[in-house]
Scaffold this motif. Structure first.
Motif, PDB file in Angstrom:
ATOM      1  N   GLY A  88     -60.594 -34.722 -38.602  1.00  0.00           N
ATOM      2  CA  GLY A  88     -60.751 -33.787 -38.202  1.00  0.00           C
ATOM      3  C   GLY A  88     -61.912 -33.837 -37.804  1.00  0.00           C
ATOM      4  N   SER A  89     -63.460 -34.549 -38.055  1.00  0.00           N
ATOM      5  CA  SER A  89     -64.912 -34.957 -37.517  1.00  0.00           C
ATOM      6  C   SER A  89     -64.397 -35.463 -36.448  1.00  0.00           C
ATOM      7  CB  SER A  89     -65.556 -34.858 -38.527  1.00  0.00           C
ATOM      8  OG  SER A  89     -65.385 -34.161 -39.821  1.00  0.00           O
ATOM      9  N   ALA A  90     -63.120 -36.535 -36.732  1.00  0.00           N
ATOM     10  CA  ALA A  90     -62.872 -37.479 -35.478  1.00  0.00           C
ATOM     11  C   ALA A  90     -62.083 -36.421 -34.091  1.00  0.00           C
ATOM     12  CB  ALA A  90     -63.143 -38.681 -35.487  1.00  0.00           C
ATOM     13  N   LEU A  91     -62.030 -35.801 -33.945  1.00  0.00           N
ATOM     14  CA  LEU A  91     -61.446 -35.147 -32.798  1.00  0.00           C
ATOM     15  C   LEU A  91     -62.201 -34.825 -31.766  1.00  0.00           C
ATOM     16  CD1 LEU A  91     -58.978 -33.576 -31.694  1.00  0.00           C
ATOM     17  CD2 LEU A  91     -59.885 -31.754 -33.198  1.00  0.00           C
ATOM     18  N   LEU A  92     -61.706 -35.555 -30.847  1.00  0.00           N
ATOM     19  CA  LEU A  92     -62.916 -35.442 -29.590  1.00  0.00           C
ATOM     20  C   LEU A  92     -62.617 -34.454 -28.900  1.00  0.00           C
ATOM     21  CD1 LEU A  92     -63.120 -39.121 -27.655  1.00  0.00           C
ATOM     22  CD2 LEU A  92     -64.398 -37.748 -29.183  1.00  0.00           C
ATOM     23  N   ASN A  93     -63.061 -32.805 -29.271  1.00  0.00           N
ATOM     24  CA  ASN A  93     -63.115 -31.706 -28.145  1.00  0.00           C
ATOM     25  C   ASN A  93     -63.735 -31.472 -27.389  1.00  0.00           C
ATOM     26  OD1 ASN A  93     -61.784 -29.617 -27.979  1.00  0.00           O
ATOM     27  ND2 ASN A  93     -62.012 -28.781 -30.391  1.00  0.00           N
ATOM     28  N   GLU A 109     -62.048 -27.409 -37.066  1.00  0.00           N
ATOM     29  CA  GLU A 109     -63.051 -28.349 -36.844  1.00  0.00           C
ATOM     30  C   GLU A 109     -63.196 -29.155 -35.662  1.00  0.00           C
ATOM     31  OE1 GLU A 109     -60.038 -28.433 -36.908  1.00  0.00           O
ATOM     32  OE2 GLU A 109     -58.201 -30.071 -36.660  1.00  0.00           O
ATOM     33  N   SER A 110     -64.115 -28.852 -35.090  1.00  0.00           N
ATOM     34  CA  SER A 110     -65.129 -29.509 -33.532  1.00  0.00           C
ATOM     35  C   SER A 110     -66.228 -28.556 -34.114  1.00  0.00           C
ATOM     36  CB  SER A 110     -64.013 -28.737 -32.425  1.00  0.00           C
ATOM     37  OG  SER A 110     -63.248 -30.056 -32.343  1.00  0.00           O
ATOM     38  N   LEU A 111     -66.144 -27.467 -34.412  1.00  0.00           N
ATOM     39  CA  LEU A 111     -67.404 -26.667 -35.058  1.00  0.00           C
ATOM     40  C   LEU A 111     -67.896 -27.111 -36.125  1.00  0.00           C
ATOM     41  CD1 LEU A 111     -69.574 -23.966 -33.581  1.00  0.00           C
ATOM     42  CD2 LEU A 111     -67.840 -21.632 -34.968  1.00  0.00           C
ATOM     43  N   ARG A 112     -67.089 -27.667 -37.383  1.00  0.00           N
ATOM     44  CA  ARG A 112     -67.972 -27.469 -38.530  1.00  0.00           C
ATOM     45  C   ARG A 112     -68.508 -29.296 -38.716  1.00  0.00           C
ATOM     46  NH1 ARG A 112     -62.987 -27.077 -41.232  1.00  0.00           N
ATOM     47  NH2 ARG A 112     -63.254 -25.383 -40.859  1.00  0.00           N
ATOM     48  N   SER A 164     -67.621 -30.873 -28.945  1.00  0.00           N
ATOM     49  CA  SER A 164     -67.897 -31.583 -30.410  1.00  0.00           C
ATOM     50  C   SER A 164     -68.875 -32.746 -30.558  1.00  0.00           C
ATOM     51  CB  SER A 164     -65.564 -31.538 -30.651  1.00  0.00           C
ATOM     52  OG  SER A 164     -65.549 -33.355 -30.409  1.00  0.00           O
ATOM     53  N   TYR A 165     -69.232 -32.846 -29.253  1.00  0.00           N
ATOM     54  CA  TYR A 165     -70.197 -34.075 -29.764  1.00  0.00           C
ATOM     55  C   TYR A 165     -71.468 -33.872 -31.445  1.00  0.00           C
ATOM     56  CZ  TYR A 165     -74.644 -36.948 -29.111  1.00  0.00           C
ATOM     57  OH  TYR A 165     -75.560 -38.487 -29.201  1.00  0.00           O
ATOM     58  N   GLY A 166     -71.489 -32.898 -31.590  1.00  0.00           N
ATOM     59  CA  GLY A 166     -72.464 -32.806 -32.461  1.00  0.00           C
ATOM     60  C   GLY A 166     -72.429 -33.056 -33.842  1.00  0.00           C
ATOM     61  N   ILE A 167     -71.076 -32.831 -34.142  1.00  0.00           N
ATOM     62  CA  ILE A 167     -70.223 -33.258 -35.445  1.00  0.00           C
ATOM     63  C   ILE A 167     -69.563 -34.808 -34.899  1.00  0.00           C
ATOM     64  CG2 ILE A 167     -67.963 -32.037 -35.133  1.00  0.00           C
ATOM     65  CD1 ILE A 167     -68.993 -32.818 -38.361  1.00  0.00           C
ATOM     66  N   ASN A 168     -69.380 -35.305 -33.578  1.00  0.00           N
ATOM     67  CA  ASN A 168     -68.770 -36.078 -33.822  1.00  0.00           C
ATOM     68  C   ASN A 168     -70.235 -37.089 -34.126  1.00  0.00           C
ATOM     69  OD1 ASN A 168     -67.181 -35.221 -30.778  1.00  0.00           O
ATOM     70  ND2 ASN A 168     -66.154 -36.064 -33.182  1.00  0.00           N
ATOM     71  N   LYS A 169     -71.100 -36.922 -33.335  1.00  0.00           N
ATOM     72  CA  LYS A 169     -72.115 -37.893 -34.335  1.00  0.00           C
ATOM     73  C   LYS A 169     -73.305 -38.177 -35.317  1.00  0.00           C
ATOM     74  CE  LYS A 169     -77.519 -37.602 -32.856  1.00  0.00           C
ATOM     75  NZ  LYS A 169     -77.996 -38.115 -33.797  1.00  0.00           N
TER      76      LYS A 169
END
Lengths: 502, 358
Positions: free
Chosen positions: B284-289, A473-476, B211-216
């Motif tokens: 899932g998109s808020a997971l800080l990876n 989900e961190s790539l999605r 995971s910045y790209g999707i978090n943003k």
């Protein structure tokens, strides 16, 4: 009767010094290229499609399938295929057909996108040492989740979650019907799906009872022909898909000739043996988005609210269409890019209509986010996924999962010869001839397909590890982890991707 | 869609302390702790946040702003006067420090929304909108603090220089956080230093969110404008979304930021498993990876948390009613030589400290 001016593409050859006259080539060829003269094997190259079945089954490597050295005079405007199709049309007055996906050299953007990796400022993660999570849930997600913390400190869910499909990895198998492919081929898909923790899709061909043991790994499809559809069918799998269109043939229907409708196919589709199975171009109860909404909810009512997927071909205005589909209540939007495969399509349609999945996926994901409804449905990307790398790039562009059709068939022997519509597939995949389908042992080939998915899972995990994240989900949708090479500003803008070096 | 941005990358050191009994502590302690970790930064950014330092105006939003030009100040003040009753305007007190050659104009405003403008709107959303509007639309103006009874002091310099510049030993607060930066791809910018704040929330952060790209993009769907392009900003907005807007408690929000692994979720009892599956599949998109340790201060407490495989350091210590958290144990012992207890929080397991009366 005159000799056809449509030149054969291939030249099948047998080295008669090596040949031991075992006749396996004759037995294996579904196209009757080979014939026994009494002394040696005779060859009719005009029937050869280069599926390589004979080559693989020749015990002494006596067979070579060459490109026909006799070609039309080369010309970069009038290519071999142009001329050949034209000659055939002149001789028959018909539309040349094709199987599999578009074969013309349109740009493939996956090949112009590169993924990121970690160095120093953030560490990469080793998937051999650390958990590397691929689990994916397809379906609607609520805008927010409400939970309650009990006195024991444990969480309790208060939100009623919409139904979802759990996948062990962001892969599913593309819909391929019994009829277009053999029952054994469907069994390969079903067995592998079950073993891998993913799902296959019946396509529009009904649900054969042999698939019952795999029902938790099956999605059933409702398309314009409504073949095999009844309440039991709708409830046979974990989800239902409404097929509006297919990437290889957007805007047109399907035609399974009567020759491919023996008893089992007829029973499963609920039509008479030997009749043509015609899927109309549109669904005749869906002439508008509001009609689609009614069908979505009719299916939900009939299934106790299982997830409903809507599959469309990616056409020019795909973003607005997908938005409408989400607002109509679909749980999954399945985008089939124009490079997607087919059992049969007019070549002129396959090679000239639609847009690539990369552009469509980026546009749809953007649009759903702009409208604040990206959580309302999952997006599946299909039509040209050839490798785990393509899958990773599609996921980074915004796909929740990718669907694999052609790649899955290749594990069963398919060499993309593109003649699925003939019903002569020597590998027993796109045929209903019992002597051919019997070759496809679901156990043996099921394992090969499991191997493919296992390999892709490993590759995706390696990619995630290099990216320094440990969950898919961190790539999605994380387009920040993609860079374009050799793409112009417009395309980069559509993809939402920076050029390499920036 | 905006994708042509350059993300800000930095390594860091961080430190924080809280008195659960609201004993107010001088800023001298936090700067001493942070200064010990000067080598975790490169002099291109340091800062502090303090809670409880404006007891005379505790119910006003303390808008801290920096301006590059006089015109940006005029434009912002005009917009502020339209929407807020302004109780007090003052220059943030500073003292000349030799190594700090240039600084933006630093002003703080104590304000309350005008009731006739606010009407039925949520007051905090109203303030957030102001912050977003100013930071994305007014050239050369930047709001870096907007909480009640809290202050932010940050800029380009090393920890001791910034502490001296803002005279932070003169402030007394019951929660303090401090941060020194090691930016690797940007020249220092005053607004880019930590702590990063929104309303009464402040974040100091060490790490790079892979995971910045999707978090943003996820946050943009909810109307957040990510003007800073730092990982820290992402963490702050996600917490704002989860806790303030979606009503999750802090521990649950932390289990979204650093989600438990599926293998652990699968082992939970039915009810709890269901809850965590819902949280992970929805957020899932808020997971800080990627690697991070962060301290998150708010009006009622202090939270420390690591990424879920602990790729960045975080140490915690307790002494009487005080809790300390820092990148290095030495930074704690520098100001608390004999703690009752010292421990390294486990990966993804938050340390949540609340004020006793909260």
């Amino acid at each position: 009767m005159f000799k056809s001016q449509a030149l054969p593409e291939f030249l099948a050859t047998i080295d008669n010094d090596k040949c031991i006259r075992c006749k396996r080539c004759i037995q294996n060829c579904g196209w009757s290229v080979y014939e026994w003269s009494g002394e040696r094997v005779l060859i009719d190259s005009s029937k050869c499609v280069k599926c390589l079945r004979c080559y693989h089954y020749c015990p002494v490597e006596a067979i070579q399938i060459l490109d026909n050295p006799t070609k039309y005079k080369e010309n970069s405007s009038w290519t071999f295929n142009n001329i050949k199709n034209l000659k055939r049309q002149a001789e028959t007055g018909g539309m040349p057909l094709s199987g599999m996906g578009c074969s013309l050299p349109y740009p493939i953007l996956f090949d112009s996108l590169l993924l990121d990796a970690c160095q120093v400022t953030n560490p990469s993660i080793d998937p051999l040492r650390e958990p590397m999570e691929l689990r994916t849930y397809l379906g609607k997600k609520p805008n927010k989740v409400e939970v309650e913390r009990g006195k024991d400190g444990k969480l309790k869910l208060k939100t009623k979650m919409p139904p979802r499909i759990e996948l062990s990895a962001p892969f599913i198998f593309s819909p391929m019907s019994f009829g277009a492919i053999s029952l054994n081929a469907q069994k390969v898909l079903a067995m592998a799906a079950k073993e891998c923790g993913i799902v296959m899709n019946t396509g529009e061909g009904g649900f054969h009872e042999d698939l019952k043991p795999y029902s938790k790994s099956v999605m059933v499809q409702v398309a314009s022909g409504r073949f095999g559809v009844n309440p039991e069918y709708l409830n046979a799998g974990v989800a239902v898909e409404i097929k509006i269109g297919q990437g290889a043939k957007p805007g047109i229907g399907g035609h399974l000739p009567g020759e491919k409708i023996p008893l089992q196919v007829a029973k499963t589709r609920m039509i008479p043996v030997g009749t043509d199975a015609i899927s109309p171009a549109p669904q005749h109860d869906i002439y508008s988005i509001e009609d689609l909404r009614q069908l979505i909810y009719a299916i939900k009512e009939a299934t106790g609210y299982k997830p409903v997927s809507v599959k469309i071909a990616t056409v020019h205005n795909v973003a607005a269409i997908a938005s409408g589909i989400v607002r109509a209540g679909a749980d999954i939007v399945y985008l089939d890019g124009f490079r997607g495969g087919t059992g049969a399509a007019p070549s002129v349609i396959r090679d000239n209509l639609g847009i690539p999945i990369e552009h469509a996926l980026a546009a749809v994901d953007d649009r759903l986010r702009q409208e604040g409804i990206r959580n309302e449905a999952s997006v599946v990307a299909a039509g040209g996924i050839r490798s785990a790398a393509d899958a990773a790039k599609a996921i980074a562009l915004g796909a929740d999962a990718v669907a694999i059709g052609t790649a899955a068939l290749m594990t069963m022997g398919c060499t993309v010869c593109g003649k699925c519509y003939t019903g002569n597939c020597s590998w027993g995949i796109t045929t209903q001839r019992p002597e051919l389908t019997a070759r496809l042992d679901p156990e043996v080939y099921g394992q090969r397909l499991v191997n493919l998915i296992t390999a892709w899972k490993h590759e995706l995990q390696e990619i995630l590890g290099a990216l320094g994240v440990n969950a898919v989900e961190s790539l999605r949708g994380s387009r920040e982890r993609l860079r374009g090479v050799g793409l112009d500003d417009n395309i980069l803008d559509i993809l939402g991707v920076k050029p390499a070096g920036r | 869609m905006n994708h042509n941005y350059q993300k800000d990358i930095a390594g860091c050191g961080l430190t924080g302390l809280i008195s659960r009994k609201r004993k107010r502590v001088s800023g001298a302690a936090i700067s001493k702790s942070l200064t010990l970790m000067t080598d975790r930064g490169n002099g291109l950014g340091a800062g502090y946040a303090a809670y409880g330092i404006f007891p005379e105006l505790p119910e006003h939003y303390a808008i801290h702003a920096m301006f590059d030009y006089e015109s940006s100040r005029r434009e912002m003040e005009e917009s502020l006067r339209l929407r807020y009753d302004i109780e007090k305007i003052e220059e943030i007190p500073t003292t000349p420090v030799g190594s700090i050659k240039i600084s933006p104009k630093l002003i703080r405003y104590f304000v309350k929304p005008k009731p006739e403008r606010l009407r039925d709107a949520n007051e905090k959303d109203y303030v957030v909108r102001t912050v977003m509007r100013v930071n994305s639309q007014i050239e050369g103006a930047y709001i870096f603090g907007s909480g009640k009874n809290m202050g932010v002091f940050k800029g380009v310099g090393n920890p001791s220089e910034i502490a001296e510049f803002y005279k932070i030993e003169e402030y007394e607060g019951y929660i303090w956080t401090g941060h020194t930066r090691f930016p690797t791809n940007t020249p220092g910018w005053w607004g880019g230093a930590h702590p990063f704040t929104l309303l009464d929330w402040s974040i100091v952060h060490n790490g790079e969110i892979s995971s910045y790209g999707i978090n943003k993009r996820y946050l943009e769907m909810y109307g957040y404008k990510l003007t800073l392009l730092t990982d820290t900003e992402v963490a702050a907005y996600i917490l704002d979304l989860l806790v303030r807007k979606h009503g999750l408690d802090m521990r649950t929000a932390c289990s979204v930021l650093a989600a438990p692994f599926w293998k652990d979720i699968d082992r939970m009892e039915e009810g709890e498993r269901e809850a965590y599956i819902a949280l992970r599949s929805t957020y899932g998109s808020a997971l800080l990876n990627g690697p991070f340790s962060l301290l998150f201060g708010h009006s009622n407490g202090l939270v420390g948390i690591n990424d879920r495989i602990k790729l960045r350091p975080l140490v915690a210590a307790e002494k009487d009613d005080m809790i300390y958290m820092a990148s290095e144990e030495s930074a704690i012992r520098e100001i608390c030589p004999t703690p009752d207890k010292v421990w390294a929080p486990r990966a993804g397991d938050p340390v949540i400290v609340e004020l006793e009366d909260s």
